[in-house]
Design an enzyme around this catalytic site. Structure first.
Site, short mmCIF file in Angstrom:
data_model
loop_
_atom_site.label_atom_id
_atom_site.label_comp_id
_atom_site.label_asym_id
_atom_site.label_seq_id
_atom_site.Cartn_x
_atom_site.Cartn_y
_atom_site.Cartn_z
N ASN A 177 5.18 24.29 17.52
CA ASN A 177 6.38 25.12 17.44
C ASN A 177 7.56 24.16 17.36
O ASN A 177 7.89 23.47 18.33
CB ASN A 177 6.50 26.02 18.66
CG ASN A 177 7.75 26.89 18.63
OD1 ASN A 177 8.82 26.44 18.22
ND2 ASN A 177 7.65 28.12 19.08
N ASN A 211 10.77 24.93 16.59
CA ASN A 211 12.08 25.50 16.94
C ASN A 211 13.09 25.23 15.83
O ASN A 211 14.22 24.80 16.08
CB ASN A 211 12.56 24.93 18.28
CG ASN A 211 13.71 25.73 18.88
OD1 ASN A 211 14.00 26.83 18.44
ND2 ASN A 211 14.36 25.16 19.87
N GLU A 261 7.77 29.06 14.37
CA GLU A 261 9.22 29.20 14.54
C GLU A 261 9.98 28.32 13.53
O GLU A 261 10.82 27.52 13.88
CB GLU A 261 9.66 28.90 15.98
CG GLU A 261 10.99 29.55 16.32
CD GLU A 261 11.36 29.51 17.81
OE1 GLU A 261 12.44 30.03 18.13
OE2 GLU A 261 10.57 28.96 18.62
N ASP A 280 1.76 29.16 19.07
CA ASP A 280 2.48 29.45 20.30
C ASP A 280 2.10 30.86 20.73
O ASP A 280 2.56 31.84 20.16
CB ASP A 280 3.99 29.33 20.02
CG ASP A 280 4.85 29.68 21.22
OD1 ASP A 280 4.28 30.01 22.29
OD2 ASP A 280 6.09 29.61 21.09
N ASN A 286 2.71 32.09 23.67
CA ASN A 286 3.78 32.58 24.54
C ASN A 286 3.27 33.15 25.86
O ASN A 286 3.95 33.98 26.49
CB ASN A 286 4.65 33.61 23.80
CG ASN A 286 5.96 33.00 23.32
OD1 ASN A 286 6.63 32.31 24.07
ND2 ASN A 286 6.29 33.24 22.06
N ASP A 293 11.45 21.77 21.82
CA ASP A 293 11.16 22.11 23.21
C ASP A 293 9.66 22.29 23.44
O ASP A 293 9.21 22.40 24.57
CB ASP A 293 11.94 23.35 23.66
CG ASP A 293 11.77 24.55 22.75
OD1 ASP A 293 11.23 24.40 21.64
OD2 ASP A 293 12.21 25.65 23.14
N HIS A 294 8.88 22.31 22.36
CA HIS A 294 7.43 22.27 22.41
C HIS A 294 6.95 20.91 21.94
O HIS A 294 7.66 20.21 21.20
CB HIS A 294 6.81 23.32 21.48
CG HIS A 294 7.06 24.74 21.86
ND1 HIS A 294 6.07 25.57 22.34
CD2 HIS A 294 8.19 25.49 21.80
CE1 HIS A 294 6.58 26.78 22.56
NE2 HIS A 294 7.86 26.76 22.24
#
Length: 264
Positions: free
Chosen positions: A10, A12, A44, A157, A159, A253-254
């Protein structure tokens, strides 16, 4: 022998990650040049093909596929592959879910790979309900494919952190989307249907995470969650030779998660 090295990340924002000079990259900055990545699944993306520069979509030796959301700058998945798939399917659940660009399914001679960006349920009760409907529809799809004898790998992801070992602060997050009992129970159902969390086939260690909150600078303290996965079904499991978490790779952030396979 035919070997595959798969990465799932991911990012972002695909445009954002491609502009960060984090490490010299074979695909784009952030991925080490020495990595022999056969297939890279990205979640994403927040972009469509028309909004990306050619140096992102036309990388030498890689085929590129993208499934954008109808809403600009939101969601989306993409895939880079050294091997041209036999077929590509974008979406495939229902119009309600497919409008958000959350799935690419690529069929290779040895397996079917599904790159999925599962919904986040934290924004509202409505989004949590949407996430759970997506979960149910996706599980029914892969159960049907499994019953047909497909070798299935799905990644992305998800989640949701599955067990207390999969996040740094389980007690504090028992009522937070991403660790709710009803979300975790869905992963139980995936496993009961004959799928395996590939990372847990090779490691039972804690403190292994794939996402950290940007705002609290949680990555520097490793206060994270393991919410990115490669799942394999029973038919694909014998060909798995390794799985990992590349928390040394920055830029999002991943961090990426990995899977290696070997076929005779």
């Amino acid at each position: 022998m035919k070997t595959y090295t798969l990465y799932s990340w991911n990012v972002n924002g695909l445009r954002a990650i491609s502009s960060k000079e984090v490490l010299p990259g074979v695909l784009f900055p952030g991925l080490p040049a020495h990595e022999n990545i056969d297939i890279l699944c990205i979640q994403e993306t927040k972009a469509d093909a028309h909004s990306l520069k050619p140096d992102i979509t036309r990388i030498p030796d890689y085929f590129f596929y993208i499934n954008p959301a109808e809403r600009k700058g939101y969601s989306g998945v993409a895939m880079y592959s050294r091997t041209e798939p036999e077929s590509i399917e974008l979406g495939g659940l229902s119009p309600e879910f497919d409008s958000e660009g959350r799935i690419i399914t690529a069929r290779f001679p040895e397996f079917v790979l599904m790159n999925v960006y599962f919904p986040n349920g934290g924004a509202s009760d409505e989004r949590l309900a949407f996430k759970l409907r997506f979960y149910d529809a996706f599980l029914e799809k892969i159960k049907t494919m499994d019953a047909a004898g497909e070798r299935i790998i799905f990644c992305g992801d998800v989640n949701t952190a599955h067990k207390p070992i999969d996040l740094a602060r389980p007690k504090e997050n028992e009522l937070v989307s991403g660790f709710l009992p009803i979300e975790r129970e869905w992963i139980d159902r995936v496993i009961a249907a004959g799928f395996y969390d590939s990372f847990r086939l090779f490691s039972d260690e804690g403190n292994q995470y794939s996402w950290w909150d940007y705002k609290s600078r949680a990555r520097t303290r490793n206060v994270g969650w393991r919410i990115d996965y490669f799942f394999v079904n029973t038919a694909a499991k014998p060909f798995i030779t390794g799985a990992g978490i590349r928390n040394d790779i920055m830029g999002s952030d991943h961090c990426p998660v990995t899977l290696t396979l070997e076929f005779p």
